[in-house]
Design an enzyme around this catalytic site. Structure first.
Site, PDB file in Angstrom:
ATOM      1  N   ASP A 538      30.025  39.664  16.354  1.00 34.19           N
ATOM      2  CA  ASP A 538      29.860  40.201  14.994  1.00 34.19           C
ATOM      3  C   ASP A 538      31.206  40.023  14.285  1.00 34.19           C
ATOM      4  O   ASP A 538      32.186  40.690  14.626  1.00 34.19           O
ATOM      5  CB  ASP A 538      29.482  41.691  15.115  1.00 34.19           C
ATOM      6  CG  ASP A 538      29.236  42.344  13.769  1.00 34.19           C
ATOM      7  OD1 ASP A 538      29.708  41.808  12.747  1.00 34.19           O
ATOM      8  OD2 ASP A 538      28.580  43.407  13.747  1.00 34.19           O
ATOM      9  N   HIS A 539      31.218  39.138  13.329  1.00 33.96           N
ATOM     10  CA  HIS A 539      32.492  38.779  12.709  1.00 33.96           C
ATOM     11  C   HIS A 539      33.048  39.904  11.829  1.00 33.96           C
ATOM     12  O   HIS A 539      34.185  39.825  11.360  1.00 33.96           O
ATOM     13  CB  HIS A 539      32.332  37.481  11.892  1.00 33.96           C
ATOM     14  CG  HIS A 539      33.587  36.666  11.806  1.00 33.96           C
ATOM     15  ND1 HIS A 539      34.835  37.152  12.120  1.00 33.96           N
ATOM     16  CD2 HIS A 539      33.787  35.368  11.436  1.00 33.96           C
ATOM     17  CE1 HIS A 539      35.743  36.222  11.928  1.00 33.96           C
ATOM     18  NE2 HIS A 539      35.131  35.125  11.528  1.00 33.96           N
ATOM     19  N   ARG A 540      32.265  40.945  11.626  1.00 30.64           N
ATOM     20  CA  ARG A 540      32.823  42.108  10.908  1.00 30.64           C
ATOM     21  C   ARG A 540      33.774  42.864  11.821  1.00 30.64           C
ATOM     22  O   ARG A 540      34.730  43.486  11.373  1.00 30.64           O
ATOM     23  CB  ARG A 540      31.701  43.069  10.469  1.00 30.64           C
ATOM     24  CG  ARG A 540      30.732  42.474   9.459  1.00 30.64           C
ATOM     25  CD  ARG A 540      29.561  43.400   9.245  1.00 30.64           C
ATOM     26  NE  ARG A 540      28.886  43.715  10.500  1.00 30.64           N
ATOM     27  CZ  ARG A 540      27.930  44.632  10.639  1.00 30.64           C
ATOM     28  NH1 ARG A 540      27.540  45.324   9.596  1.00 30.64           N
ATOM     29  NH2 ARG A 540      27.364  44.847  11.798  1.00 30.64           N
ATOM     30  N   VAL A 542      35.053  41.547  14.946  1.00 31.24           N
ATOM     31  CA  VAL A 542      35.897  40.724  15.812  1.00 31.24           C
ATOM     32  C   VAL A 542      36.339  39.505  15.021  1.00 31.24           C
ATOM     33  O   VAL A 542      35.522  38.878  14.342  1.00 31.24           O
ATOM     34  CB  VAL A 542      35.058  40.260  17.031  1.00 31.24           C
ATOM     35  CG1 VAL A 542      35.812  39.240  17.846  1.00 31.24           C
ATOM     36  CG2 VAL A 542      34.651  41.460  17.894  1.00 31.24           C
TER      37      VAL A 542
END
Ligand code: CAO
Length: 566
Positions: A538-540, A542
């Site tokens: 989850d690029h939010r 990591v």
């Protein structure tokens, strides 16, 4: 109890108005001033209020009827003292003597009239001049709040284009521009209360400019959606002109429409109020009334469908979620023979979970090859020991152990995001889910405290949980609490895949089939057993650098399993 007529009050000059919505039914109890029906002149939508408290006994008009002042639109029984036996105090009279309705019913027209009166005679020169447009007479209204500003600085507009929309508690009306020209400074803001004579906007007026009196009784849908999204700079009416006359395409679902920039919203004040209370964007609602007018029922149906979709996590086909149009299914039987069968509860739940994760999580997948040649030598050397213990050692326990070490070393992967509270939830435990392929679908049992367990314990526990999953014996508690998931297709095949994060976890490790590959050792190519890893995250939560650190660390740990002991 006495029966009294409900009459159309003074319409302030409007000859005939059209009934566009009936807001009550026979038997309804109403309070004085409750809206009975909505009528519409060519410039304003107005609600006719109940003359008193009581019960509706009859409605004598229908949507589409034309009515004028004094017409009887229904009957009601006054309740208690409110109506009494005062027969000669007719409902219509009460309504028309009500101080506000008269003004409200007609103020739009009056505002329009005044604006017309103030229109200067067009000059022939074709030059331009500066003008400050003032609020016209609002027929008795004072301090009416501006609910929308329909123009932006720099807009080129025609005479009669709406400048601002104001709303009393009974009517929504637009104040039209008396001139064609270019908008300069806007001197009021949304929420300001305005009265006759107040400076509204500065304009550069085109002399001899067009006086095209277009209908302006409706709002711009893009403005409506901008308002509901908190944007106080709505798209200009002038920019959207022309587009707004285009017929809208049929929506694929009954109540959903993507907002159409420039399209107009047709709705009365009560409907607008209701939509505001629900936070519903009128531009997204398909009106079922005459001329596509949005009715209260439409708002309610829209809100209901949105709630259902949210509560069910939105469905795969049919209604879309998160503002995404649903998938319309063709009639497959036209292409060949088909069979339909109900989805199992598990399949439906998995489908919804997958879609929820996919729609909510900005996914990125990081790839890595881990050299497991030595690990596999060691694993195979444990075969006899495993037979003695009755436990089969597969690559999975090594992966569990390596992931637990990586989660402890890079704790930004062991979190969940609480977006409502704007908080990151950091977990002080390491529980890992393992995706298990079962005849009934995918199940994810959870191994708790992986960091505290040895390889044999993990091998035994994962085999037991996988078997329980296949036998449908898992308890709910055995499928809860994971911080991270491993999904291994290595026993099946494939070189890489992009797994979907099992939200609210923030990462998942996909494992594909190990294969012998030539690896350059600085002097020559060596045959090494390489295990393909695919880490979706989850690029939010990591960032990419940390994801690369995580997979590199996994590569090191699996490449030299002695480091798992450290
Ligand atoms: N590369 C090569 N071989 C592998 C391997 C890999 N990455 N992973 C496992 N293997 C081998 C095993 O060593 C075993 O071989 P041997 O019998 O010769 O020792 C064989 O493949 C079968 O292993 P397994 O799959 O039974 O055991 P596991 O511990 O590796 O996996 C489990 C257990 C539960 C993860 C697995 O059975 C499973 O269900 N996998 C599917 C998960 C899934 O569907 N994920 C998709 C989710 S998203 O749709």
């Amino acid at each position: 109890m006495s029966e009294q007529e409900i009459k159309v009050p003074d319409l302030g000059g409007a000859d005939e108005v059209e009934v566009i919505e009936i807001l009550v039914s026979k038997g309804d109890s109403v309070e004085e001033e409750d809206p009975i029906l909505t009528v519409e002149s060519d410039k304003a939508s107005v609600e006719l209020p109940s003359p008193g408290a009581g019960k509706i006994t009859k409605i004598t008009v229908k949507v589409g009827d034309k009515v004028k002042e004094g017409d009887v639109v229904g009957m009601m029984e006054a309740s208690g003292d409110a109506g009494g036996s005062d027969d000669d105090k007719g409902a219509g009279e009460e309504a028309s003597s009500g101080k506000d309705e008269k003004a409200e019913d007609t103020s739009e027209d009056k505002a329009e009239d005044k604006a017309e009166e103030k229109k200067p005679a067009p000059k022939k020169s074709g030059g331009s001049r500066k003008e400050t447009v003032k609020v016209p007479a609002l027929d008795g209204f004072d301090n009416v709040p501006v609910i929308e500003i329909n123009v932006s600085e720099g807009d080129e507009i025609e005479a009669d284009d709406p400048l601002v929309t104001v709303e009393s508690d009974k009517a929504t009306m637009e104040i039209p521009s008396p001139y064609a020209g270019k908008i300069g400074k806007i001197l009021v803001s949304e929420g300001d209360k305005i009265s006759e004579g107040l400076d509204l906007v500065e304009m550069t007026v085109v002399e001899g400019g067009g006086e095209g009196a277009e209908e302006s009784g409706e709002e711009d849908a893009s403005s409506e959606s901008a308002k509901s999204s908190g944007d106080d700079k709505p798209e200009s009416k002038a920019e959207s002109k022309g587009k707004s006359e285009e017929p809208k395409p049929e929506p694929s679902s009954a109540t959903y429409e993507p907002p159409t920039p420039g399209a107009k919203v047709h709705a009365g004040p009560a409907v607008r109020k209701l939509a505001r209370e629900f936070g519903a964007d009128l531009a997204r609602i398909k009106g079922s009334g005459p001329k596509n007018r949005i009715l209260k029922d439409d708002v309610q149906a829209y809100v209901k469908s949105q709630l259902q979709q949210t509560q069910q996590g939105s469905t795969v086909a049919g209604g879309g979620g998160a503002g995404i149009p649903g998938v319309k299914l063709p009639d497959f039987s036209q292409f060949g023979e088909i069979e339909r069968e109900s989805m199992s509860r598990m399949m439906f739940a998995t489908a919804n979970n997958m879609q929820r994760s996919w729609l909510n999580v900005p996914h990125v997948t990081q790839f890595e090859d881990a050299d497991i040649t030595d690990m596999e030598d060691f694993r195979k050397s444990q075969k006899a020991a495993g037979e003695k213990k009755g436990v089969k050692m597969t690559p999975l326990p090594f992966l569990l152990k390596a992931c637990a070490t990586a989660l402890a070393e890079l704790p930004q992967f062991n979190v969940s995001l609480d977006m409502d509270r704007k908080e990151v939830v950091r977990k002080q435990y390491i529980h890992i889910g393992i995706a298990v392929d079962t005849p009934n679908g995918l199940m994810v049992p959870v191994i708790r405290d992986v960091d505290k367990k040895g390889l044999w314990e993990l091998a035994a526990e994962s085999a037991e949980l996988a078997q329980k999953a296949r036998d449908k014996q898992l308890k709910p508690a055995e499928m809860q609490g994971a911080c991270f998931t491993i999904t291994s297709l290595g026993g099946i095949g494939g070189t890489a895949f992009t797994p979907i994060v099992n939200t609210p976890e923030v990462a998942i490790l996909g494992v594909s089939k190990a294969a012998m590959k030539p690896v350059w050792d600085g002097k020559g190519f060596q045959p090494r057993l390489m295990l393909p890893l695919s880490l979706s995250y989850d690029h939010r939560a990591v960032n990419g650098a940390d994801a690369a650190r995580f997979t590199s660390l996994l590569g090191q740990l699996l490449g030299d399993i002695r480091s798992l002991l450290l």
